[in-house]
Scaffold this motif. Structure first.
Motif, short mmCIF file in Angstrom:
data_model
loop_
_atom_site.label_atom_id
_atom_site.label_comp_id
_atom_site.label_asym_id
_atom_site.label_seq_id
_atom_site.Cartn_x
_atom_site.Cartn_y
_atom_site.Cartn_z
N LYS A 198 -1.38 -4.87 -6.88
CA LYS A 198 -0.95 -4.58 -8.25
C LYS A 198 0.25 -3.63 -8.25
O LYS A 198 1.21 -3.84 -8.99
N SER A 199 0.19 -2.60 -7.43
CA SER A 199 1.30 -1.65 -7.35
C SER A 199 2.58 -2.37 -6.96
O SER A 199 3.64 -2.16 -7.56
N HIS A 200 2.48 -3.23 -5.96
CA HIS A 200 3.63 -3.99 -5.51
C HIS A 200 4.14 -4.92 -6.62
O HIS A 200 5.35 -4.99 -6.87
N ALA A 201 3.25 -5.61 -7.28
CA ALA A 201 3.65 -6.57 -8.32
C ALA A 201 4.38 -5.88 -9.47
O ALA A 201 5.40 -6.37 -9.96
N VAL A 202 3.87 -4.74 -9.89
CA VAL A 202 4.51 -4.01 -10.99
C VAL A 202 5.89 -3.51 -10.58
O VAL A 202 6.87 -3.66 -11.32
N ILE A 203 5.99 -2.91 -9.41
CA ILE A 203 7.27 -2.36 -8.96
C ILE A 203 8.25 -3.49 -8.67
O ILE A 203 9.45 -3.40 -9.00
N ASP A 204 7.79 -4.59 -8.08
CA ASP A 204 8.65 -5.73 -7.80
C ASP A 204 9.17 -6.33 -9.12
O ASP A 204 10.34 -6.71 -9.21
N CYS A 205 8.33 -6.39 -10.13
CA CYS A 205 8.74 -6.87 -11.45
C CYS A 205 9.86 -5.99 -11.99
O CYS A 205 10.89 -6.50 -12.47
N PHE A 206 9.68 -4.68 -11.90
CA PHE A 206 10.71 -3.75 -12.39
C PHE A 206 12.01 -3.96 -11.62
O PHE A 206 13.09 -3.99 -12.21
N PHE A 207 11.91 -4.14 -10.32
CA PHE A 207 13.09 -4.37 -9.47
C PHE A 207 13.83 -5.63 -9.91
O PHE A 207 15.06 -5.63 -10.04
N LYS A 208 13.07 -6.70 -10.14
CA LYS A 208 13.70 -7.97 -10.53
C LYS A 208 14.27 -7.92 -11.95
O LYS A 208 15.31 -8.52 -12.22
N GLU A 209 13.59 -7.23 -12.83
CA GLU A 209 14.04 -7.14 -14.23
C GLU A 209 15.21 -6.17 -14.41
O GLU A 209 16.00 -6.34 -15.33
N ALA A 210 15.28 -5.15 -13.58
CA ALA A 210 16.30 -4.11 -13.76
C ALA A 210 16.86 -3.64 -12.42
O ALA A 210 16.70 -2.49 -12.04
N PRO A 211 17.53 -4.53 -11.69
CA PRO A 211 18.04 -4.13 -10.38
C PRO A 211 19.03 -2.96 -10.43
O PRO A 211 19.13 -2.20 -9.47
N ALA A 212 19.73 -2.79 -11.53
CA ALA A 212 20.67 -1.68 -11.65
C ALA A 212 19.96 -0.34 -11.86
O ALA A 212 20.44 0.70 -11.43
N CYS A 221 0.82 -1.21 0.00
CA CYS A 221 0.00 0.00 0.00
C CYS A 221 0.86 1.27 0.00
O CYS A 221 0.41 2.31 -0.48
N TYR A 222 2.09 1.17 0.49
CA TYR A 222 3.03 2.29 0.34
C TYR A 222 3.20 2.57 -1.15
O TYR A 222 3.16 3.73 -1.58
N LEU A 223 3.41 1.53 -1.94
CA LEU A 223 3.63 1.71 -3.38
C LEU A 223 2.39 2.26 -4.07
O LEU A 223 2.49 3.10 -4.96
N LYS A 224 1.22 1.81 -3.64
CA LYS A 224 -0.02 2.36 -4.19
C LYS A 224 -0.08 3.86 -3.89
O LYS A 224 -0.37 4.68 -4.77
N CYS A 225 0.21 4.23 -2.66
CA CYS A 225 0.22 5.64 -2.26
C CYS A 225 1.23 6.42 -3.09
O CYS A 225 0.93 7.51 -3.60
N PHE A 226 2.43 5.87 -3.25
CA PHE A 226 3.48 6.53 -4.02
C PHE A 226 3.04 6.75 -5.46
O PHE A 226 3.19 7.84 -6.01
N LEU A 227 2.48 5.72 -6.07
CA LEU A 227 2.06 5.82 -7.47
C LEU A 227 0.87 6.77 -7.63
O LEU A 227 0.85 7.58 -8.57
N GLU A 228 -0.09 6.68 -6.73
CA GLU A 228 -1.25 7.60 -6.80
C GLU A 228 -0.82 9.04 -6.58
O GLU A 228 -1.28 9.94 -7.28
N SER A 229 0.05 9.26 -5.62
CA SER A 229 0.50 10.62 -5.31
C SER A 229 1.25 11.25 -6.47
O SER A 229 1.24 12.46 -6.64
N ASN A 230 1.91 10.42 -7.25
CA ASN A 230 2.61 10.90 -8.44
C ASN A 230 1.73 10.85 -9.69
O ASN A 230 2.21 11.10 -10.79
N LYS A 231 0.45 10.49 -9.49
CA LYS A 231 -0.52 10.39 -10.59
C LYS A 231 -0.06 9.40 -11.66
O LYS A 231 -0.19 9.64 -12.86
N LEU A 232 0.46 8.26 -11.20
CA LEU A 232 0.96 7.22 -12.11
C LEU A 232 0.03 6.03 -12.21
O LEU A 232 0.23 5.16 -13.05
N ILE A 233 -0.99 5.99 -11.35
CA ILE A 233 -1.99 4.93 -11.39
C ILE A 233 -3.32 5.58 -11.06
O ILE A 233 -3.40 6.45 -10.19
N ASN A 234 -4.37 5.16 -11.75
CA ASN A 234 -5.69 5.72 -11.47
C ASN A 234 -6.51 4.75 -10.63
O ASN A 234 -6.05 3.66 -10.28
N ALA A 235 -7.73 5.11 -10.33
CA ALA A 235 -8.61 4.31 -9.47
C ALA A 235 -8.96 2.96 -10.09
O ALA A 235 -9.40 2.05 -9.40
#
Length: 138
Positions: A111-125, A56-70
């Motif tokens: 969903k927010s966690h899954a997307v960000i975790d995917c990015f982390f695993k795919e591109a740790p650098a 839910c931190y990631l959901k908050c982060f993405l919503e606050s940056n207007k990167l995910i909608n309702a």
């Protein structure tokens, strides 16, 4: 002469602090979302992602940056614009892939966690340059 040096030193510190805050566009959002989700400060992105509170931190982060909608739709172009220009083109296919692979998840925190975790695993650098949990490390 000593006053002049002291004044210059103070100004250097102030300018450096302001420049660092300007480079870190997410500092206030991280503070807000960490407080709302009781996410304690740690210094490793992988540790954050392993914490169930990060969903839910990631959901908050993405919503606050207007990167995910309702409806759970990610705004990839907006996300790319928040990234440092040096990594945008490298990040684009990863963002699209991670969004596509997790498009069926309905809960926005999960969903927010899954997307960000995917990015982390795919591109740790690249991940530390995003500034999601910590200031961007460019």
């Amino acid at each position: 002469m000593n006053y002049l040096l002291l004044t210059f030193a103070c100004l250097s510190v102030i300018v450096g602090t302001i420049a660092a805050e300007l480079a870190d566009h997410h500092v206030e959002i991280r503070k807000k979302c960490s407080a709302e989700n009781h996410l304690d400060k740690v210094s490793v992105n992988a540790v954050y992602l392993a914490n169930p509170k990060s969903n839910c931190y990631l959901k908050c982060f993405l919503e606050s940056n207007k990167l995910i909608n309702a409806y759970g739709e990610f705004d990839i172009p907006a996300a790319l614009m928040l990234m440092d220009p040096s990594i945008r083109e490298q990040a684009r296919p990863l963002a699209e892939k991670c969004d596509r692979y997790n498009s069926k998840i309905e809960d926005l925190c999960d969903k927010s966690h899954a997307v960000i975790d995917c990015f982390f695993k795919e591109a740790p650098a690249l991940f530390p340059q995003l500034g999601i949990f910590e200031p961007p490390q460019l």
